[in-house]
Design an enzyme around this catalytic site. Sequence first.
Site, PDB file in Angstrom:
ATOM      1  N   GLU A  93       0.814  -1.220   0.000  1.00  0.00           N
ATOM      2  CA  GLU A  93       0.000   0.000   0.000  1.00  0.00           C
ATOM      3  C   GLU A  93       0.848   1.271   0.000  1.00  0.00           C
ATOM      4  O   GLU A  93       0.327   2.377  -0.126  1.00  0.00           O
ATOM      5  CB  GLU A  93      -0.924   0.008   1.238  1.00  0.00           C
ATOM      6  N   ASP A 152       1.394 -10.075  -8.393  1.00  0.00           N
ATOM      7  CA  ASP A 152       1.437 -10.693  -9.728  1.00  0.00           C
ATOM      8  C   ASP A 152       0.743  -9.807 -10.757  1.00  0.00           C
ATOM      9  O   ASP A 152       1.193  -9.706 -11.909  1.00  0.00           O
ATOM     10  CB  ASP A 152       0.772 -12.075  -9.689  1.00  0.00           C
TER      11      ASP A 152
END
Length: 309
Positions: free
Chosen positions: A208, A238
Amino acid sequence: MNKLLIVGTVAFDAIETPFGKTDKILGGAATFIGLSASHFSLNAAIVSVVGEDFPETYLQLLQQKNIDISGIEIVKGGKTFYWKGKYHNDLNSRDTLVTELNVLADFNPKVPVAYQDADVVMLGNLHPNIQISVLDQMNQKPKLVVLDTMNFWMDCALAELKEVMKRVDVITINDEEARQLSGEYSLVKAAKVIHEMGPKYVVIKKGEHGALLFHNQEVFFAPALPLEEVFDPTGAGDTFAGGFSGYIAQSGNISFHNMKNAIIQGSNLASFCVEKFGTERMENLSKEEVNQRLQQFKSLTHFEIELES
């Protein structure tokens, strides 16, 4: 169009977060990478393995996203790789409850002939020996090889991991993994140590808190988009890697300046991934939504300032 070869798991996930839980759903590093990369104009293929229990509808989904699945081996009578995890309240940490390698235990990747000359190779999180095997099958050196790995391989296959790292151009890992791999707490020092192991470019993901790109003395930082709700962080890294490698493959430009754009593209797509369980958000993501959020990223980071002489 340029070619992107994706290597990684196509799997089942079962996820529990403070917002709910799922039974077995579509997951796997290559799945998230592929769905993310499908937002760019390129030819993409996945090399992976699944069992006979893997639903045909999931394979059809990948095909509908213009992903070549001829490199996905289906093992008759076999069971698909399965991971189950539970996230803590902060969603930054998780416990692995179940890992069943199943058909992945004996996976011998086979790169489709049509992709043995791929422009970009994205080595998703897998045993380093599998990643090496894929590179050995390329009939010419790709313009760019991107490696994603994790602390598990640092713990149990460090020598093999270092061999792969000598053959890649970019490595993407998170901050905790960068510190473990380098033995340095400072991420700037960590990047220098990792750079000496082989990769010309080091991307350190900070969840984040954004992502850092290092190349020699150059550094670029991209923030993560502040989101009101994060539902499920599975596959976000990913998805980031898919956006990064997909953008590079589409453009064919591997300069540091273009990699800055690729970092933003990856961060942008990852911000969608976390909004629903598993691949749900990525399956139906529109070009308009992607472009609108890219504009938000631009607004978030753009400023003009006059420097006093």
